[in-house]
Design an enzyme around this catalytic site. Structure first.
Site, PDB file in Angstrom:
ATOM      1  N   LYS A 141      -4.120   2.664  -5.414  1.00  0.00           N
ATOM      2  CA  LYS A 141      -3.710   1.416  -6.206  1.00  0.00           C
ATOM      3  C   LYS A 141      -4.113   1.302  -7.763  1.00  0.00           C
ATOM      4  O   LYS A 141      -3.804   0.663  -8.357  1.00  0.00           O
ATOM      5  CB  LYS A 141      -4.841   0.205  -5.229  1.00  0.00           C
ATOM      6  CG  LYS A 141      -4.382   0.070  -4.041  1.00  0.00           C
ATOM      7  CD  LYS A 141      -3.208  -0.847  -3.838  1.00  0.00           C
ATOM      8  CE  LYS A 141      -2.732  -1.114  -2.597  1.00  0.00           C
ATOM      9  NZ  LYS A 141      -1.775  -1.682  -2.187  1.00  0.00           N
ATOM     10  N   GLU A 196      -4.203 -10.579  -5.663  1.00  0.00           N
ATOM     11  CA  GLU A 196      -4.202 -10.903  -4.085  1.00  0.00           C
ATOM     12  C   GLU A 196      -4.654  -9.207  -3.649  1.00  0.00           C
ATOM     13  O   GLU A 196      -4.395  -8.383  -3.927  1.00  0.00           O
ATOM     14  CB  GLU A 196      -2.826 -11.166  -3.447  1.00  0.00           C
ATOM     15  CG  GLU A 196      -1.944 -10.119  -3.011  1.00  0.00           C
ATOM     16  CD  GLU A 196      -1.399  -9.314  -4.267  1.00  0.00           C
ATOM     17  OE1 GLU A 196      -1.564  -9.856  -5.365  1.00  0.00           O
ATOM     18  OE2 GLU A 196      -1.211  -8.063  -4.141  1.00  0.00           O
ATOM     19  N   SER A 227      -2.658   8.043   0.992  1.00  0.00           N
ATOM     20  CA  SER A 227      -2.717   7.041  -0.061  1.00  0.00           C
ATOM     21  C   SER A 227      -4.019   6.395  -0.415  1.00  0.00           C
ATOM     22  O   SER A 227      -4.590   5.872  -1.553  1.00  0.00           O
ATOM     23  CB  SER A 227      -1.816   5.607   0.151  1.00  0.00           C
ATOM     24  OG  SER A 227      -2.100   5.129   1.766  1.00  0.00           O
TER      25      SER A 227
HETATM   26  C1  LIG Z   1      -5.090   3.065   1.162  1.00  0.00           C
HETATM   27  C2  LIG Z   1      -3.938   2.047   1.068  1.00  0.00           C
HETATM   28  N1  LIG Z   1      -2.785   2.801   1.486  1.00  0.00           N
HETATM   29  C3  LIG Z   1      -1.437   1.736   1.420  1.00  0.00           C
HETATM   30  C4  LIG Z   1      -1.605   0.384   1.291  1.00  0.00           C
HETATM   31  C5  LIG Z   1      -0.705  -0.424   1.276  1.00  0.00           C
HETATM   32  O1  LIG Z   1       0.129  -0.788   0.175  1.00  0.00           O
HETATM   33  P1  LIG Z   1       1.383  -0.306  -0.323  1.00  0.00           P
HETATM   34  O2  LIG Z   1       2.525  -0.496   0.773  1.00  0.00           O
HETATM   35  O3  LIG Z   1       2.005  -1.146  -1.440  1.00  0.00           O
HETATM   36  O4  LIG Z   1       1.178   1.074  -0.804  1.00  0.00           O
HETATM   37  C6  LIG Z   1      -2.901  -0.172   1.004  1.00  0.00           C
HETATM   38  C7  LIG Z   1      -2.945  -1.488   0.739  1.00  0.00           C
HETATM   39  O5  LIG Z   1      -4.065  -2.142   0.731  1.00  0.00           O
HETATM   40  C8  LIG Z   1      -3.996   0.985   0.808  1.00  0.00           C
HETATM   41  O6  LIG Z   1      -5.376   0.128   0.716  1.00  0.00           O
END
Ligand SMILES: Cc1ncc(COP(=O)(O)O)c(C=O)c1O
Lengths: 267, 414
Positions: free
Chosen positions: B108, B130, B388
């Site tokens: 993020k 948000e 992620s």
């Molecule tokens: C670690 C992590 N991965 C993925 C996401 C999902 O978001 P996005 O689909 O935009 O990558 C989030 C959202 O809070 C997150 O904290």
């Protein structure tokens, strides 16, 4: 074609405005109570010049807490677009109805089918606040085939070029968003509303009607100074949510009517 | 000026096509998805943002600053880790792009640094956001603290309970956290609240949207800020293996980490792009787009078009929609999106912890879960997973679930 009224919303409003009258458009959330259609009729009897029918949506991002709450109540009671139109059908309203909802519900219903069903229910215009001018073409075309007008919004931040296009392309009237915010009662209406109403009137000869923040007779009179009238939504729905009867809610509309007529006597 | 005529277009060799992640059209559409479906009060703000982004992204100074902050403050480039143990277990070559090692613990931060620098350049003094899991809120609060801006984060009341630690983190960094009390009181309602707040405060406030969603230019801009994930990963995989991965996998909520990863490989036809969605929030493949949150995209909705509530073990994936560019890639079958269950996710959360000593975010564990599920068809292949985020925020929730499930106390037999 509906038997309710055959003139367009804009012609209907212009006729009344030409008499020196300030128009009053109450908003009723479809399904907020069992007798919501009675409320529609009662506010007309109390002096409404047209009525906005709010078809509740799950994600009303332009609305403040009162309309959100009204939407949740109506959705929990099972209200859906087809049902709202169904329940409206078969009565004589004497003034045009305006469907106000979010675009996804019209999109899912199908432009063509929504327009056909709406006109049968007495609906003569739509307000879809999340469908801006650039994207409104398809809906406006389908709507026009059924004699339904599509009303566009103008906001205090709308620049002159864009405002000119909105005034040109809107049908029915220009919805003058009084303030930068969501719907909801306010104790006074922004100066921004008067400034914008004046700009709208200068940009063309569409009726300019102020919505957002009209809380009662006083704000209605103030907001009508530069405009052709007002929309009252949250303040009315708040009364209904508080359990007031159809008669009580309608008498609030009657007070606004009387205040407007006293402040701006007809020619 | 049309996007395609602007100097920025040079950095995107072609406009978006069914398989290429390029520029959206002038109205912000990727094929039939996207656009700008917002109320009149927000039209000007979206236009201003679009112009500011185009201008900034064409300015080498802005880009350098973005890269510098991500390096010196965010910890980029994030490493690529080869998982020897799990690779052996699963019979494939598993590579992790370690976004969990970024400052604040997830991908993020890439987007947030980009947007915060842009907001500053636009003269805004305040950020609103948000958040679902709290990761985007934490990242926004972080950027606000770094750049001396004030910050308000909208978070579903339900999520505030699930992710209390992240609520505290945000407050610690000086952000105000406001519960979204409407609807399902999760991510989609936090988006509604943030949009409402943005309308009221648009002159001095930037809405720092956390995923590849919302009105144009957000989906495109957020993806662009995350492309660094895919760009780095491509080079790292090439350096390590001498080639490209066979499959690139990411979890999908709104789709930002997946979009960043996919952007590095979208033009390579041999690389399969996979998005793992929570079974309770799978928006792809339902066939009917919706118009909500400023965009046209695939959403979970009922037969009349009311948006449904997503339900997932991971707050960060509790979003009923799929960003417009993903919707476009899904329709054109360039990327594939598959659901995995909460149970599979819990298993993968433990598997990666035990076998590799990496505790993943529950969101990221979705991507691992898909790989485990498909290990037969992936045998012998090089599989790149975007990890992620890290699981620190989730350990307490998982502990509670597992203690009940296994009849244990804090992981040990009673
Ligand atoms: C670690 C992590 N991965 C993925 C996401 C999902 O978001 P996005 O689909 O935009 O990558 C989030 C959202 O809070 C997150 O904290």
């Amino acid at each position: 074609m509906t038997a309710t009224t055959t003139v367009s919303l804009e012609a209907h409003l212009n006729e009344r405005i030409a008499d020196g009258r300030k128009v009053l458009l109450p908003y009723v959330t479809a399904g907020i109570t069992d007798d919501w259609v009675d409320l529609v009729e009662a506010v007309i009897d109390a002096g409404a010049d047209a009525v906005e029918i709010g078809i509740p949506f799950s994600d009303p991002a332009m609305d403040g807490t009162t309309i959100q709450e009204a939407s949740v109540v109506a959705l929990d009671r099972g209200m859906a677009p087809a049902q709202a139109l169904d329940e409206l059908r078969g009565r004589e309203y004497g003034v045009p109805l305006i469907a106000m909802t979010y675009y996804n519900l019209v999109y899912r219903y199908g432009h063509e089918r929504f327009a056909a069903d709406a006109v049968e229910a007495g609906v003569r215009a739509t307000i879809l606040p999340d469908l801006p001018m650039e994207q409104a073409g398809d809906w406006a075309t389908a709507a026009a085939e059924h004699g339904i007008e599509n009303i566009l919004l103008a906001a205090p931040v709308t620049n002159d070029d864009r405002l000119a296009q909105i005034v040109e392309r809107t049908e029915g009237f220009v919805y003058v968003v009084s303030t930068m915010g969501t719907t909801g009662e306010r104790s006074d209406v922004d100066d921004a509303a008067s400034v914008l109403a004046r700009r709208v009137k200068a940009a063309g000869d569409r009726p300019a009607i102020v919505g957002f923040g009209i809380s009662g007779p006083e704000t209605a009179v103030a907001a009508s100074r530069e405009s052709d009238g007002v929309i009252v939504a949250s303040a009315l729905m708040r009364k209904v949510l508080n359990g007031e009867s159809v008669e009580q809610a309608a008498s609030f509309v009657g007070e606004m009517r009387a205040a407007l007529d006293a402040a701006y006597p007809a020619n | 000026m049309a996007l395609s005529e602007h100097p920025i277009a040079d950095t995107f060799p072609e406009a978006a096509s069914p398989t290429h992640m390029g520029l959206p059209d002038a109205a912000g559409f990727f094929g039939e998805f996207g656009g700008r479906f917002v109320g009149e009060p927000l039209i000007g703000a979206c236009q201003e943002l679009e112009e500011a982004f185009i201008d900034a992204w064409a300015d080498p100074e802005f880009r350098n600053e973005f890269i510098d902050v991500l390096r010196d403050y965010g910890g980029r480039p994030s490493p690529l880790t080869e998982c020897e143990n799990l690779s052996q277990d699963l019979g494939l070559r598993l590579l992790l792009k370690r976004e969990d090692l970024n400052h604040t613990g997830s991908h993020k931060i890439n987007n947030v640094i980009g947007q915060a620098l842009l907001a500053k350049r636009m003269g805004k003094t305040r950020l609103i956001a948000e958040t679902g899991a709290g990761q985007h809120g934490v990242a926004t609060a972080t950027a606000a603290a770094l750049l001396g801006m004030s910050c308000t984060v909208y978070m579903g009341e339900v999520d505030m309970e699930r992710q209390a630690l992240n609520v505290f983190r945000m407050r610690l960094m000086g952000a105000e956290v406001i519960p979204a009390m409407s609807g399902s009181r999760t991510l989609k309602d936090a988006v509604n609240e943030a949009m409402r707040a943005w309308v009221a405060e648009v002159t001095d406030t930037h809405y720092c949207l956390g995923s590849v969603m919302g009105p144009h230019p957000y989906p495109w801009m957020v993806r662009t800020f995350h492309e660094i994930i895919g760009t780095e990963a491509r080079q790292q995989v090439e350096a390590l293996t001498g080639g490209l991965p066979d499959v690139a996998v990411a979890c999908v909520g709104g789709g930002s980490n997946a979009a960043g990863l996919f952007a590095g490989f979208a033009d390579d036809e041999t690389v399969r792009l996979i998005g793992a969605e929570p079974a309770g929030g799978a928006a792809a493949g339902r066939g009917v787009p919706a118009i909500v949150h400023g965009m046209k995209a695939y959403f979970m909705q009922d037969e009349v078009g009311q948006i449904l509530e997503a339900e997932s073990i991971s707050a960060g994936l509790d979003y009923p929609g799929l960003g417009p560019e993903h919707s476009h890639l899904a329709l054109n079958k360039r990327a594939e999106y598959y659901p995995v269950t909460d149970e599979q996710v819990l298993d993968s959360f433990q598997l990666l912890s035990r076998r590799e000593g990496i505790i993943p975010a529950l969101e990221s564990a979705h991507a691992i879960a898909w790989v485990v599920q498909e290990k037969e068809q992936l045998a012998g292949k090089t599989v790149l997973v975007n990890l992620s985020g890290r699981g620190d925020k989730d350990v307490r929730q998982v502990q509670e679930i597992l203690d009940v499930q296994n009849n244990t106390v804090n992981g040990a037999p009673k």
